[in-house]
Design an enzyme around this catalytic site. Structure first.
Site, PDB file in Angstrom:
ATOM      1  CB  CYS A   2      -0.895   0.006   1.238  1.00  0.00           C
ATOM      2  SG  CYS A   2      -1.908   1.499   1.380  1.00  0.00           S
ATOM      3  CD  GLU A 105      -1.456  -1.788  -4.661  1.00  0.00           C
ATOM      4  OE1 GLU A 105      -0.581  -1.240  -5.384  1.00  0.00           O
ATOM      5  OE2 GLU A 105      -1.333  -1.953  -3.443  1.00  0.00           O
TER       6      GLU A 105
END
Length: 219
Positions: A2, A105
């Site tokens: 992340c 993402e």
């Protein structure tokens, strides 16, 4: 992994959610493009009390002579966190919670350009990542720093990216913080993809200067 996330929950609501005493210098809310090396909201335990404080997103090991003395450590892999010299002490004794609305993402289709996605809880509630933290100090400079714990992704999430932050439910917060004895290691597992919702978003989020609710709006 992340590398960007969003958070919009007001500071007072966040403090109430975690039953935590808030610091006076918390980061500005809302923020739709939280980037590494900036200060983020973190909940940790100190002297038997939960505290909501700012920490630098980018864990700095004790042996770094300056903050950029080595790789930028924004994530710690669950599979190796207990073994890595940079993380193992923090994994045992300095665990924290990192609140968010959701995270970004990037997926690269075969032969195509990277496409950002926004991933958030299926119930639209807050998302809480497992984290670890560390104080770093050199020549009078002191930083409180943190990293997110990540694990292998499952199901549809794995089609977007092979790693995902460890997401904790409210009944797991106390155990991760060490308030309920041992067993935190059992929490380092992937969230089921059915608990998440996904949508493509604008490539504008690629810029760390980009901001605003349009960044999380579905394309």
């Amino acid at each position: 992994m992340c590398g960007r996330f969003a958070i919009t929950l007001p500071n007072d609501a966040m403090a109430q959610l975690f039953a935590a005493a808030p610091a006076n210098d918390l980061p500005t809310i809302p923020s739709y493009n939280v980037c590494p090396t900036t200060n983020i909201h973190v909940v940790f335990g100190e002297d038997g009390t939960r505290k909501l404080v700012p920490m630098r997103w980018g864990f700095i090991p004790q042996w770094y002579k300056k903050p950029n003395d080595g790789p930028l450590l924004i994530n710690a892999r669950a599979e190796t966190i207990a073994e890595k010299p940079a993380f193992r002490a923090a994994c045992r004794a300095r665990r924290c919670l990192i609140p968010a609305d959701g995270f970004y993402e990037w997926h690269r289709p075969e032969g195509g350009e990277k496409q950002p996605w926004f991933i958030r809880p299926a119930d639209d509630g807050p998302m809480v990542f497992a984290g670890i933290w560390q104080d770093w100090e050199r020549e009078g400079e002191r930083l409180r720093t943190c990293a997110m714990v990540t694990c292998a992704a499952l199901g549809r999430m794995a089609e977007i990216h092979h790693r995902v932050p460890v997401v904790l439910t409210p009944d797991q917060w106390g155990k991760w913080l060490g308030e309920e004895g041992h067993g935190a290691a059992s929490l380092m597992r992937s969230v089921e993809d059915t608990a998440l919702q996904f949508h493509k978003v604008s490539k504008a989020v690629k810029s760390n200067r980009a901001e605003g609710p349009d960044l999380i709006a579905p394309l």
